[in-house]
Motif scaffolding. Sequence first.
Motif, PDB file in Angstrom:
ATOM      1  N   HIS A 121       1.135  -1.142  -0.036  1.00  0.00           N
ATOM      2  CA  HIS A 121      -0.534  -0.052   0.222  1.00  0.00           C
ATOM      3  C   HIS A 121       0.879   1.052   0.134  1.00  0.00           C
ATOM      4  O   HIS A 121       2.453   1.115  -0.312  1.00  0.00           O
ATOM      5  CB  HIS A 121      -0.776  -0.111   1.158  1.00  0.00           C
ATOM      6  N   GLU A 158      -1.134   3.754  -3.730  1.00  0.00           N
ATOM      7  CA  GLU A 158      -0.752   2.918  -4.434  1.00  0.00           C
ATOM      8  C   GLU A 158      -1.588   1.671  -4.957  1.00  0.00           C
ATOM      9  O   GLU A 158      -2.807   1.270  -3.704  1.00  0.00           O
ATOM     10  CB  GLU A 158       0.374   1.445  -3.728  1.00  0.00           C
ATOM     11  N   PHE A 159      -1.478   1.192  -5.882  1.00  0.00           N
ATOM     12  CA  PHE A 159      -3.186   0.645  -6.281  1.00  0.00           C
ATOM     13  C   PHE A 159      -3.311  -0.635  -5.787  1.00  0.00           C
ATOM     14  O   PHE A 159      -2.412  -1.615  -5.681  1.00  0.00           O
ATOM     15  CB  PHE A 159      -3.583   0.428  -7.794  1.00  0.00           C
ATOM     16  N   HIS A 164      -9.005  -0.634  -3.769  1.00  0.00           N
ATOM     17  CA  HIS A 164      -8.219   0.979  -3.589  1.00  0.00           C
ATOM     18  C   HIS A 164      -8.720   2.371  -3.158  1.00  0.00           C
ATOM     19  O   HIS A 164      -8.167   3.398  -1.980  1.00  0.00           O
ATOM     20  CB  HIS A 164      -7.309   1.021  -4.409  1.00  0.00           C
TER      21      HIS A 164
END
Length: 175
Positions: A121, A158-159, A164
């Motif tokens: 993440h 962060e995807f 997300h």
Amino acid sequence: MSTSEHGEKVKLHIDPTERGWIRAAILVLVVFAISVTIAGFMLGIQVPTEEQRVDPRTIENELPWSDPGVREIVAGEKYDVYLLAKMWFFDPNTVPEPDATVEIPAGAEVTFYVTSVDVQHGFKIQGTNVNFMAVPGEVSKLTTVFNEPGSYDYICTEFCGTGHASMYGTVNITE
Ligand code: CUA
């Protein structure tokens, strides 16, 4: 300068165009060095350090991660915040937690310790220098000072899957 076989000095020939590019390359390096120095010392930008290695499978059973949130180190001056990134939320998603008895006042030094229990993440607090990755297995650490009271949102950068977009939270800073 170098010396020819007859002993006279000859000037090393560099094409003017090449000379220009060499100068440009050196100038760019100097500009980068100055920028990095300003960013590091004046804007307080830090490289997030890997504070500690942990086991993401058991981390939630061990303190401080079994009870993430704010710790008051020196009242009004120093605070630690432990945050877990999970699919797909931050634990806690409000700092200080709604049931916490501490407040974080403006001007205090706040150190964030963040790690992930599953996938990679990101952790970015809007309007601050805090911006790093939360990686399973290691704890990232960064210190910041919130100079103004108010609400600061943090987001996952962060995807990390379908949820997300729902990974966010808020740091509340008092007067
Ligand atoms: Cu967690 Cu994106």
